[in-house]
Design a protein around this motif. Structure first.
Motif, PDB file in Angstrom:
ATOM      1  N   THR A  24       0.843  -1.189   0.000  1.00 27.05           N
ATOM      2  CA  THR A  24       0.000   0.000   0.000  1.00 27.05           C
ATOM      3  C   THR A  24       0.879   1.240   0.000  1.00 27.05           C
ATOM      4  OG1 THR A  24      -1.749  -1.118   1.203  1.00 27.05           O
ATOM      5  CG2 THR A  24      -1.749   1.272   1.267  1.00 27.05           C
ATOM      6  N   SER A  25       0.760   2.063  -0.990  1.00 23.52           N
ATOM      7  CA  SER A  25       1.547   3.284  -1.049  1.00 23.52           C
ATOM      8  C   SER A  25       0.758   4.435  -0.474  1.00 23.52           C
ATOM      9  CB  SER A  25       1.918   3.616  -2.495  1.00 23.52           C
ATOM     10  OG  SER A  25       2.494   4.909  -2.550  1.00 23.52           O
ATOM     11  N   SER A 143     -24.736  -3.763  -2.644  1.00 27.26           N
ATOM     12  CA  SER A 143     -23.969  -3.727  -3.884  1.00 27.26           C
ATOM     13  C   SER A 143     -22.508  -3.518  -3.486  1.00 27.26           C
ATOM     14  CB  SER A 143     -24.426  -2.567  -4.780  1.00 27.26           C
ATOM     15  OG  SER A 143     -25.816  -2.666  -5.067  1.00 27.26           O
ATOM     16  N   THR A 144     -21.674  -4.534  -3.681  1.00 29.11           N
ATOM     17  CA  THR A 144     -20.306  -4.486  -3.173  1.00 29.11           C
ATOM     18  C   THR A 144     -19.417  -3.502  -3.936  1.00 29.11           C
ATOM     19  OG1 THR A 144     -19.688  -6.382  -4.551  1.00 29.11           O
ATOM     20  CG2 THR A 144     -20.419  -6.847  -2.311  1.00 29.11           C
ATOM     21  N   TYR A 145     -18.430  -2.925  -3.205  1.00 31.69           N
ATOM     22  CA  TYR A 145     -17.508  -1.995  -3.854  1.00 31.69           C
ATOM     23  C   TYR A 145     -16.094  -1.999  -3.293  1.00 31.69           C
ATOM     24  CZ  TYR A 145     -18.298   1.381   0.004  1.00 31.69           C
ATOM     25  OH  TYR A 145     -18.375   1.999   1.229  1.00 31.69           O
ATOM     26  N   ARG A 146     -15.820  -2.733  -2.216  1.00 33.27           N
ATOM     27  CA  ARG A 146     -14.455  -2.776  -1.697  1.00 33.27           C
ATOM     28  C   ARG A 146     -14.254  -3.999  -0.812  1.00 33.27           C
ATOM     29  NH1 ARG A 146     -14.226   1.705   1.475  1.00 33.27           N
ATOM     30  NH2 ARG A 146     -12.973   0.708   3.067  1.00 33.27           N
ATOM     31  N   ASN A 226      -8.827  -2.272  14.021  1.00 26.05           N
ATOM     32  CA  ASN A 226      -9.915  -1.601  13.334  1.00 26.05           C
ATOM     33  C   ASN A 226      -9.602  -1.553  11.833  1.00 26.05           C
ATOM     34  OD1 ASN A 226     -12.118  -0.817  15.087  1.00 26.05           O
ATOM     35  ND2 ASN A 226     -10.694   0.538  16.163  1.00 26.05           N
ATOM     36  N   PRO A 227     -10.460  -0.949  10.997  1.00 22.21           N
ATOM     37  CA  PRO A 227     -10.191  -0.900   9.556  1.00 22.21           C
ATOM     38  C   PRO A 227      -8.783  -0.408   9.241  1.00 22.21           C
ATOM     39  CG  PRO A 227     -12.423  -0.200   9.955  1.00 22.21           C
ATOM     40  CD  PRO A 227     -11.789  -0.363  11.314  1.00 22.21           C
ATOM     41  N   ASN A 228      -8.080  -1.164   8.412  1.00 23.53           N
ATOM     42  CA  ASN A 228      -6.684  -0.870   8.122  1.00 23.53           C
ATOM     43  C   ASN A 228      -6.488   0.496   7.462  1.00 23.53           C
ATOM     44  OD1 ASN A 228      -3.784  -1.817   7.798  1.00 23.53           O
ATOM     45  ND2 ASN A 228      -4.342  -1.325   5.693  1.00 23.53           N
ATOM     46  N   ALA A 229      -7.392   0.874   6.583  1.00 19.91           N
ATOM     47  CA  ALA A 229      -7.209   2.122   5.845  1.00 19.91           C
ATOM     48  C   ALA A 229      -7.042   3.314   6.784  1.00 19.91           C
ATOM     49  CB  ALA A 229      -8.398   2.358   4.909  1.00 19.91           C
ATOM     50  N   THR A 230      -7.899   3.411   7.782  1.00 16.72           N
ATOM     51  CA  THR A 230      -7.850   4.563   8.674  1.00 16.72           C
ATOM     52  C   THR A 230      -6.657   4.493   9.628  1.00 16.72           C
ATOM     53  OG1 THR A 230      -9.355   3.464  10.215  1.00 16.72           O
ATOM     54  CG2 THR A 230     -10.331   4.911   8.573  1.00 16.72           C
ATOM     55  N   LEU A 231      -6.315   3.286  10.067  1.00 17.84           N
ATOM     56  CA  LEU A 231      -5.185   3.166  10.983  1.00 17.84           C
ATOM     57  C   LEU A 231      -3.866   3.422  10.256  1.00 17.84           C
ATOM     58  CD1 LEU A 231      -6.188   0.120  13.238  1.00 17.84           C
ATOM     59  CD2 LEU A 231      -6.564   2.565  13.598  1.00 17.84           C
ATOM     60  N   ALA A 232      -3.790   3.010   8.983  1.00 18.81           N
ATOM     61  CA  ALA A 232      -2.597   3.287   8.189  1.00 18.81           C
ATOM     62  C   ALA A 232      -2.441   4.790   7.988  1.00 18.81           C
ATOM     63  CB  ALA A 232      -2.685   2.575   6.841  1.00 18.81           C
ATOM     64  N   TYR A 233      -3.548   5.461   7.751  1.00 17.46           N
ATOM     65  CA  TYR A 233      -3.547   6.920   7.595  1.00 17.46           C
ATOM     66  C   TYR A 233      -3.021   7.573   8.872  1.00 17.46           C
ATOM     67  CZ  TYR A 233      -5.451  11.600   6.589  1.00 17.46           C
ATOM     68  OH  TYR A 233      -5.600  12.945   6.361  1.00 17.46           O
ATOM     69  N   SER A 292      -5.243   6.033  -1.934  1.00 21.25           N
ATOM     70  CA  SER A 292      -4.270   4.982  -1.598  1.00 21.25           C
ATOM     71  C   SER A 292      -4.932   3.705  -1.073  1.00 21.25           C
ATOM     72  CB  SER A 292      -3.245   5.499  -0.579  1.00 21.25           C
ATOM     73  OG  SER A 292      -2.433   6.492  -1.164  1.00 21.25           O
ATOM     74  N   LEU A 293      -6.044   3.329  -1.702  1.00 22.50           N
ATOM     75  CA  LEU A 293      -6.743   2.106  -1.304  1.00 22.50           C
ATOM     76  C   LEU A 293      -6.856   1.117  -2.468  1.00 22.50           C
ATOM     77  CD1 LEU A 293      -9.660   3.498   0.916  1.00 22.50           C
ATOM     78  CD2 LEU A 293      -7.481   2.513   1.656  1.00 22.50           C
TER      79      LEU A 293
END
Length: 313
Positions: A24-25, A143-146, A226-233, A292-293
């Motif tokens: 993940t960049s 309706s899936t998206y991620r 918790n959700p990786n996206a927010t913790l990575a941020y 960056s997701l």
């Protein structure tokens, strides 16, 4: 805390829970301004518009009203004006409305209030990092998206270097979100540990990310799950935490995040068609790249796929 424009280093993420690996960049610049000059836009799709049932009544004629929880960047947060909502989910909402030939009305809603708001007709849809579950499918269409990806983060100088399986959390103080899939996973891991004679987990809950960060840095908690996206941020912005493990949000199954609509309303299929049009046109990929997701992308959207099982099933 309000985050302004910042630049991020590269973070390598191992999807250890599924035996997958991805990079993940976070080098991209995150723009949290209300103007969003780099926001991605889309043309309307006759195919998606034709899929909308003739008798479907929008909350407001000609407008797609979407409930969204501004919980954390980069998924959804308040902009620097503390009014507009920006992030991956708001950008997807813009694309969906444009693809369906509609104007957009984003309505901020607390996480615990979105089910009632959607059921009562306050919104046409909810886009708020909602994972598909069999229990939720009884009341809503999806309706899936991620992909749903969760992360374990600890203080940067923590002696904890890896959390990959249940025994790794035994005896730890771990922060997670109440009523979430990550809480269910953590509690299941804890149940397995206690049954095996290992020390129990002390689960902690906080109202916001700032309080969670403080608890980690002060030593009151050992890790956050918790959700990786927010913790990575948060790790990239503050530099005080580090990633020690990533797990699918549907552990031991794969989980997906989806747009929620009222059960039987007929709006799910048009939304799925619209998402697949956005995937095919590259617009979907542009949004994920912007925030960056990219590694959480799906190849194809589906209506009401198999969701996470009901508790105790």
């Amino acid at each position: 805390m309000t985050f302004h424009r910042s630049r991020f280093s590269v973070l390598t993420v191992g999807l250890v829970g599924l035996g997958l690996w991805a990079t993940t960049s976070l080098a991209a610049e995150f723009d949290l301004s209300p103007e969003q000059p780099t926001r991605v836009h889309a043309e309307k799709s006759d195919k998606a518009i034709a899929a909308i049932p003739k008798d479907y009544k929008f909350v407001e004629p000609g407008v797609l009203t979407i409930g969204i929880n501004p919980w954390d960047p980069p998924v959804a947060t308040y902009a620097t004006d503390a009014k507009a909502v920006v992030g991956t989910d708001p950008d997807l909402a813009v694309l969906l409305a444009e693809t369906l030939g509609l104007k957009l009305n984003l309505v901020a809603v607390a996480w615990e209030d979105w089910p009632l708001g959607l059921s009562s007709g306050k919104f046409d849809a909810v886009i708020s990092n909602v994972t598909v579950t069999e229990e939720r499918k009884e009341k809503f269409d999806f309706s899936t998206y991620r992909q749903d990806v969760l992360g374990f983060y600890v203080k940067k100088d923590s002696p904890i270097t890896s959390i990959k399986e249940p025994k790794d959390v035994a005896g730890l103080k771990i922060i997670t979100g109440a009523g979430t899939n990550q809480e269910k996973i953590l509690l299941e891991w804890d149940r397995e540990n206690v049954a095996a004679g290992l020390k129990p987990v002390e689960v902690q809950y906080y109202d916001d990310s700032a309080a969670s960060q403080l608890a980690i840095k002060s030593g009151r908690a050992d890790a956050e799950f918790n959700p990786n996206a927010t913790l990575a941020y948060g790790a990239a912005v503050n530099g005080g935490t580090k990633l020690v493990g990533v797990v699918s949000g549907g552990w031991p199954r794969t989980a997906e995040i989806a747009v929620a609509t009222r059960k039987g309303s007929g709006l799910a299929d048009p939304v799925t068609v619209a998402i697949n049009e956005l995937i095919a046109r590259g617009k979907y990929g542009e949004v994920l790249k912007k925030w960056s997701l990219t590694e959480e992308a799906i190849a194809k959207s589906a209506t009401n796929p198999l969701g996470l099982p009901k508790p105790n099933s």
